[in-house]
Design a protein around this motif. Structure first.
Motif, mmCIF file in Angstrom:
data_model
loop_
_atom_site.group_PDB
_atom_site.id
_atom_site.type_symbol
_atom_site.label_atom_id
_atom_site.label_comp_id
_atom_site.label_asym_id
_atom_site.label_seq_id
_atom_site.Cartn_x
_atom_site.Cartn_y
_atom_site.Cartn_z
ATOM 1 N N THR A 1 -0.789 -2.225 -4.107
ATOM 2 C CA THR A 1 -1.195 -3.548 -3.623
ATOM 3 C C THR A 1 -0.854 -3.703 -2.144
ATOM 4 O OG1 THR A 1 0.926 -4.390 -4.417
ATOM 5 C CG2 THR A 1 -0.996 -4.697 -5.862
ATOM 6 N N PRO A 2 -1.568 -4.519 -1.382
ATOM 7 C CA PRO A 2 -2.726 -5.293 -1.827
ATOM 8 C C PRO A 2 -3.949 -4.388 -2.023
ATOM 9 C CG PRO A 2 -2.440 -5.553 0.538
ATOM 10 C CD PRO A 2 -1.290 -4.725 0.065
ATOM 11 N N ALA A 3 -4.706 -4.639 -3.088
ATOM 12 C CA ALA A 3 -5.953 -3.926 -3.332
ATOM 13 C C ALA A 3 -7.085 -4.930 -3.129
ATOM 14 C CB ALA A 3 -5.978 -3.361 -4.738
ATOM 15 N N VAL A 4 -7.978 -4.612 -2.204
ATOM 16 C CA VAL A 4 -8.999 -5.580 -1.802
ATOM 17 C C VAL A 4 -10.387 -5.076 -2.201
ATOM 18 C CG1 VAL A 4 -10.012 -6.790 0.186
ATOM 19 C CG2 VAL A 4 -7.557 -6.360 0.113
ATOM 20 N N TYR A 5 -11.178 -5.982 -2.756
ATOM 21 C CA TYR A 5 -12.541 -5.654 -3.201
ATOM 22 C C TYR A 5 -13.505 -6.658 -2.592
ATOM 23 C CZ TYR A 5 -10.305 -2.604 -6.559
ATOM 24 O OH TYR A 5 -9.555 -1.602 -7.119
ATOM 25 N N VAL A 6 -14.593 -6.162 -2.027
ATOM 26 C CA VAL A 6 -15.632 -7.043 -1.483
ATOM 27 C C VAL A 6 -16.859 -6.881 -2.374
ATOM 28 C CG1 VAL A 6 -17.138 -7.523 0.496
ATOM 29 C CG2 VAL A 6 -14.723 -6.970 0.870
ATOM 30 N N ASN A 7 -17.272 -7.970 -2.990
ATOM 31 C CA ASN A 7 -18.319 -7.939 -4.023
ATOM 32 C C ASN A 7 -18.076 -6.813 -5.032
ATOM 33 O OD1 ASN A 7 -19.563 -10.237 -3.226
ATOM 34 N ND2 ASN A 7 -21.445 -9.289 -2.472
ATOM 35 N N GLY A 8 -16.831 -6.699 -5.431
ATOM 36 C CA GLY A 8 -16.463 -5.742 -6.465
ATOM 37 C C GLY A 8 -16.228 -4.321 -5.977
ATOM 38 N N LYS A 9 -16.507 -4.056 -4.676
ATOM 39 C CA LYS A 9 -16.323 -2.684 -4.160
ATOM 40 C C LYS A 9 -14.984 -2.562 -3.433
ATOM 41 C CE LYS A 9 -21.254 -2.439 -3.281
ATOM 42 N NZ LYS A 9 -22.190 -2.794 -2.217
ATOM 43 N N PRO A 10 -14.233 -1.485 -3.708
ATOM 44 C CA PRO A 10 -12.934 -1.331 -3.045
ATOM 45 C C PRO A 10 -13.082 -1.069 -1.546
ATOM 46 C CG PRO A 10 -13.477 0.635 -4.312
ATOM 47 C CD PRO A 10 -14.554 -0.360 -4.597
ATOM 48 N N VAL A 11 -12.264 -1.741 -0.741
ATOM 49 C CA VAL A 11 -12.259 -1.487 0.704
ATOM 50 C C VAL A 11 -10.817 -1.362 1.179
ATOM 51 C CG1 VAL A 11 -14.414 -2.721 1.214
ATOM 52 C CG2 VAL A 11 -12.271 -3.968 1.281
ATOM 53 N N ASN A 12 -10.610 -0.707 2.327
ATOM 54 C CA ASN A 12 -9.272 -0.673 2.910
ATOM 55 C C ASN A 12 -8.883 -2.102 3.278
ATOM 56 O OD1 ASN A 12 -9.066 2.079 2.663
ATOM 57 N ND2 ASN A 12 -9.804 2.472 4.741
ATOM 58 N N ALA A 13 -7.556 -2.356 3.268
ATOM 59 C CA ALA A 13 -7.103 -3.752 3.401
ATOM 60 C C ALA A 13 -7.004 -4.237 4.849
ATOM 61 C CB ALA A 13 -5.765 -3.919 2.693
ATOM 62 N N ASP A 14 -7.362 -3.387 5.835
ATOM 63 C CA ASP A 14 -7.284 -3.854 7.224
ATOM 64 C C ASP A 14 -8.478 -4.757 7.555
ATOM 65 O OD1 ASP A 14 -9.368 -1.963 8.969
ATOM 66 O OD2 ASP A 14 -8.638 -1.064 7.110
ATOM 67 N N TYR A 15 -8.312 -5.621 8.561
ATOM 68 C CA TYR A 15 -9.339 -6.613 8.883
ATOM 69 C C TYR A 15 -10.695 -5.974 9.185
ATOM 70 C CZ TYR A 15 -11.923 -10.474 10.804
ATOM 71 O OH TYR A 15 -12.904 -11.409 11.012
ATOM 72 N N GLN A 16 -10.704 -4.915 10.001
ATOM 73 C CA GLN A 16 -11.973 -4.303 10.423
ATOM 74 C C GLN A 16 -12.764 -3.783 9.223
ATOM 75 O OE1 GLN A 16 -9.121 -3.948 12.080
ATOM 76 N NE2 GLN A 16 -9.694 -4.889 14.025
#
Ligand code: CA
Length: 235
Positions: free
Chosen positions: A206-221
């Motif tokens: 954690t943190p594990a971040v998903y955008v519309n269900g897809k995993p992405v790295n947790a950095d802002y960019q």
């Protein structure tokens, strides 16, 4: 010196003649490595496939920040004992909120993934109790709990400590009822629902971040890039 130079030069010539044979195994190894890398890239692509359950979060069951109509959703799996989650909440989240959540483009959901210590689960139980009983105070409690985080290897998320955090951040808290809910594990099922979703989504930390269900790295960019891609796709 001169002789030795000539000898070197001659032996170089001989070596050049042998190069193709010597190169053969090297080329073979390079090909094998290349295939392995390509395979790995395929594995990465597979992992980026959307987890459908994460793009249809039910706002009646989970805390949702931002417009319910937003076409792009961010899901964060977190553990209240995770220092990186606290850092993410302080350093990355405010920018995301200002650029995308407050502007109605993106909605945000936090899901429990307690895995660091047994008290991670107690903190998750407290979070679920506040969300169920005082939904309007949920995000204040959530933030206060991260602000109150102590050392990762200390068992700090006790019912007593969590009650102090709730008293500070939840107006009109029924203290006795809240303590009882923690003692009874009233919201364990809700915590487990989130954890099970995390396991389906193959959360590794954690943190594990998903955008519309897809995993992405947790950095802002990385999150910004994924959001922009999703926004472009729904236009
Ligand atoms: Ca939840």
């Amino acid at each position: 010196m001169a002789k030795s130079n000539i000898r070197t030069s001659n032996s170089k010539k001989k070596n050049i003649g042998r190069l193709p044979l010597i190169l053969f195994p090297i080329v073979l190894i390079a090909l094998i490595v290349l295939l392995a890398v390509l395979n790995n890239q395929n594995a990465d692509v597979d992992q980026k496939e959307a987890v459908p359950a994460l793009s249809v979060i039910n706002a009646e069951e989970q805390p949702v920040l931002g417009s319910p109509e937003a076409k792009v959703s961010i899901v964060e799996f977190g553990d209240y004992k995770c220092p990186t989650c606290r850092y993410w909440g302080e350093q990355v989240f405010p920018q995301l909120k200002a650029d995308y959540i407050d502007t109605g483009k993106v909605k945000f959901t936090f899901l429990q993934f307690p895995f660091i210590g047994t008290d991670s689960n107690t903190a998750a139980l407290a979070s679920e109790a506040i969300q169920a009983q005082y939904p309007e105070a949920f995000w204040d409690f959530h933030k206060e709990l991260y602000n109150s985080q102590l050392e990762e290897n200390v068992k700090w998320a006790t019912p007593e400590y969590l009650t102090e955090v709730a008293i500070k951040s939840v107006p009109n808290l029924n203290v006795d009822e809240f303590k009882q809910q923690l003692a009874d594990g009233t919201y364990q099922e809700q915590v487990d629902t989130d954890s099970n979703l995390g396991e389906k989504a193959k959360v590794m930390g954690t943190p594990a971040v998903y955008v519309n269900g897809k995993p992405v790295n947790a950095d802002y960019q990385s999150i910004q890039k994924a959001i922009e891609e999703e926004l472009a796709a729904v236009k």
